[in-house]
Structures are given as C-alpha cells and as structure tokens.
Design an enzyme around this catalytic site. Structure first.
Site, mmCIF file in Angstrom:
data_model
loop_
_atom_site.group_PDB
_atom_site.id
_atom_site.type_symbol
_atom_site.label_atom_id
_atom_site.label_comp_id
_atom_site.label_asym_id
_atom_site.label_seq_id
_atom_site.Cartn_x
_atom_site.Cartn_y
_atom_site.Cartn_z
ATOM 1 C CG ASP A 1 -1.786 4.158 0.647
ATOM 2 O OD1 ASP A 1 -1.417 3.076 0.883
ATOM 3 O OD2 ASP A 1 -1.181 5.100 1.259
ATOM 4 C CG LEU B 1 -3.554 4.750 5.067
ATOM 5 C CD1 LEU B 1 -3.584 5.738 6.231
ATOM 6 C CD2 LEU B 1 -3.746 5.502 3.662
ATOM 7 C CG HIS B 2 2.506 1.065 2.039
ATOM 8 N ND1 HIS B 2 1.261 0.599 1.280
ATOM 9 C CD2 HIS B 2 3.424 0.875 0.997
ATOM 10 C CE1 HIS B 2 1.621 0.156 0.036
ATOM 11 N NE2 HIS B 2 2.854 0.392 -0.236
ATOM 12 N NE ARG B 3 2.365 4.057 -3.337
ATOM 13 C CZ ARG B 3 2.267 2.813 -3.463
ATOM 14 N NH1 ARG B 3 1.014 2.156 -3.474
ATOM 15 N NH2 ARG B 3 3.105 1.644 -3.373
#
Ligand code: UD1
Length: 375
Positions: free
Chosen positions: A287, A212-214
């Site tokens: 993501d 997850l990094h968006r």
C-alpha cells in the site's frame, strides 16, 4: 566569485531518503551550490532512518530538529516551530522538500512565510482521496511552493487545474528511480535471499514481498486481519516476506493475529536488502506509494492494496494493478500472477536515473532570481 547558492534540503521520514540522496550527490558536484541538510526527526529509528544514511552515503544532517512521533497537529506544529530559527540563522536562498510527509508541508509553510522560495520535488501527484494525510500534505505544499518538479505528465494537469503557473512546473522524472538505478548493482549482492531461505545456490525461489502501513489498512484490527487472511492464502502457495513497519507492528501486537508459517515477518529492512528483494520477487503486494514506482521501474508485478493511487502512470504504463482491499479480489489477482499471467509494462519517460541532474540544472538557471529575493 559571486555567492554560492545555499539550498536547505529537508528529510523527515523514510521515503524521503532515497529521494534526497541523488539530489545531495548532484549538488555536491557543483561548486556553485552549498547544500545544507536538515532532518526533522519525524522518523528516528536506526531501521527507518540511520541505516539509509549509511547505505546511501547521505551526509549527516547539519541540523536535527528531533521532533519525534506525535499526532499530526503536534508533529506538524513542532516542525514549524523548530525549523523557523534554523531558517533565520542559515538564510538559505531556497528550501527543497520532497514527497508528501508531514515534514514536507510543515517546512514549506515556515519557509514561505519568511519569504524563502520553496522547491517541491514530486509535486502534483493526486489520489483525490482527502482522507489520506499525504493528499492534504501534497495539495498544501504545491499551493505554496515556487518550483514544482514533477515525475509524470498527469501531475502537470493537476497543478494547472489548481491554478499553479505553467512556468513554475518542470517535468524532470523521478529521483527515487535515480537511487534505484544507482544502487541496484550493489543491492543485488545482498545476502538477504539466503538469510531468508529464498535462494537455492544462486537461483531464487518464487516468493512474494508484502508491505502494509497505510492508516486505512492497518489502524483497524478488523481490516488488518481481513487483509492478512488473503495474504495467508497466498502464503500457502509461495513464501511471503513481510518487513513490518512500526505502525503495523503496534497493531499486530495488540491484535495478536495468527499467520501462516510461510508468511515471514521481519523487522523493517535497510534500503539495499529491500531493493534486492524487490528486484527478485515474483509478486509484490503493497500500500506504499514509492513501491508502486519502484516495481514499475524494475518490471516486477505489483498489486496495490488500495482503492486509489496518486501514481496512475504505474498502472497506465507500468506493472502495477490497483486491486483494492477485498480479500477475494487480492487472492484472485495474486493467483493470476503466480500462474505466470504478468502484466507487462514499460518504464515511464524520464525515469532514467538522471532526474536529480535535471533538477539541479534548473535550480542553477534560476539562481540569480533566488539570490535576489533572499539576502
Ligand atoms: C509516515 C508518513 C507516510 C510515509 C511513512 C513511511 C506522514 C503523514 N506519513 O507515516 O507518508 O509513507 O512515514 O514510513 O508524514 N515510529 C517508530 N520509529 C520511528 C518513527 C515512527 O517506531 O522512527 C512509530 C511511532 O510509534 C509512530 C508510528 O511509528 O507513532 C507511525 O509513525 P509516523 O511518523 O506517525 O507515521 P508513519 O505511519 O511512519
């Protein structure tokens, strides 16, 4: 002998590295090409950058612009300012950029203003979500690049709709999948499985892998806590491995969110360990853009925690499902997969490990034209 074709290749952020590796390898096989590698320094950590160079055998960059982190405007502006003298000094016949990060658009702009042709690898992908910084980077880069190398047929349509000439567009496949195929046998020798307690002798236990990094998922503490709530429920059923990106790490530390003991947080992993886990996972939740493609190439089930994707072929033909960010929906989709109801898929055309060869072949064909524009 006539002059060699000088190609200045740009990397900036982690996802650029598996894309540039096969291109540099292929360029080095051709005595007619002089590849130059420039790192903008957008990503600078050992774990986001250096380890990828070592593991993938990417040569050290001849130039590092060392721009570091910053706001979008300041990072983009610094790259623009610092790349211009390099372009003037090195006089490349072509600048090659990959992907959709700030480095991609900034260097493309500096190059075209100096009359240097630009090749964009991974052109034409569109999420149609202009709140994503990468979407803006894609649209702008494609508007000014001269050679547009695309991974899937939809991308051709997008570029034509935006008025780009058909003869500039080349369907060549996916260079990131070149890397995946090349490195998979080595990656599968990784001991990360036993280190994380995911193996029992030679057998792998069932587990999920999460990234997850968006900004839209991690920059708000509420959103991040909500998503991790769904992940906790999955972790109650199978171990979940979560290599945490620095952007996400900053938010986790600020928010101090508790998590299930079977949710294993790790620092960012190197390419080989991560590819090993990807290939062995029962389920991937992400993501990221690239991971949607890698899971499709591996035939591993993927749930994309976004409301849109610029890589629709991974849904139409691959193993990817777009589940959005509603926790109940994520959990329901994950449970289906854990019950064995996997979405089967096929590997898209030309994702065969030879995309870099096609790109370099095309560039060599165009070489006389490039050499006539830049002296
Ligand atoms: C960038 C790309 C994104 C890509 C992602 C992969 C843009 C607009 N975004 O996002 O498309 O999917 O890389 O990782 O180009 N940081 C470190 N070490 C580093 C680099 C960054 O700790 O080596 C920290 C910094 O505090 C920084 C934060 O991570 O503020 C985010 O980094 P940044 O480069 O701004 O964007 P990413 O979220 O990594």
């Amino acid at each position: 002998m006539s002059q060699r074709l000088r190609i200045l290749n740009i990397v900036g952020a982690r996802p650029n590295l598996p894309k540039i590796a096969p291109l540099i390898r292929e360029m080095q096989r051709h005595p007619d090409i002089e590849p130059i590698l420039v790192h903008t320094g957008q990503h600078y950590d050992e774990k986001l950058s250096d380890i990828f160079f070592r593991q993938m055998g990417i040569p050290s960059p001849q130039v590092n612009l060392e721009v570091g982190s910053g706001t979008h405007a300041s990072q983009t502006a610094e790259i623009l300012k610092r790349i211009e003298p390099v372009l003037l000094e090195r006089k490349p016949h072509l600048v090659l950029v990959v992907g959709d990060v700030n480095s991609t658009v900034a260097v493309s702009l500096a190059a075209v203003k100096l009359g240097i042709p630009v090749a964009h690898v991974e052109a034409g992908l569109r999420s149609f979500d202009r709140s994503m910084p990468e979407e803006i980077n894609r649209i702008l880069t494609d508007a000014i690049a001269d050679y547009l190398f695309v991974t899937e047929a939809d991308a051709i349509e997008h570029l034509l709709q935006e008025g780009r000439p058909r003869e500039a567009i080349h369907l060549v496949g996916n260079v990131m999948i070149d890397s995946l195929r090349y490195f998979l046998p080595i990656a599968q020798q990784s001991i990360i499985g036993s280190e994380l307690g995911l193996t029992d002798g030679l057998a792998w236990r069932r587990f999920a892998l999460l990234t997850l990094h968006r900004p839209s998922n991690v920059d708000s503490t509420e959103k991040l806590a909500e998503l991790l709530g769904a992940i906790d429920a999955i972790a109650a059923e199978v171990p979940v491995v979560f290599p945490v990106h620095p952007r996400t790490q900053q938010r986790l530390v600020q928010a101090d969110i508790a998590h299930h003991p079977q949710l294993h947080l790790t620092p960012p992993l190197g390419y080989l360990d991560f590819l090993c886990l990807l290939s062995k996972a029962t389920l991937v939740l992400t993501d990221s853009g690239g991971i949607q493609e890698e899971t499709t190439a591996l035939g591993v089930s993927c749930l994309t925690l976004r409301t849109n994707t610029e890589r629709p072929i991974t849904i139409a033909e691959g193993t990817n499902q777009l589940v959005g960010t509603n926790p109940a929906r994520i959990l329901a989709a994950a449970r289906e997969i854990l019950r064995g109801k996997n979405k089967t898929g096929r590997i898209p055309p030309l994702w065969d490990g030879h995309a870099a060869e096609r790109i370099v072949e095309t560039l060599l064909r165009m070489a006389p034209r490039m050499k006539s524009t830049v002296t």
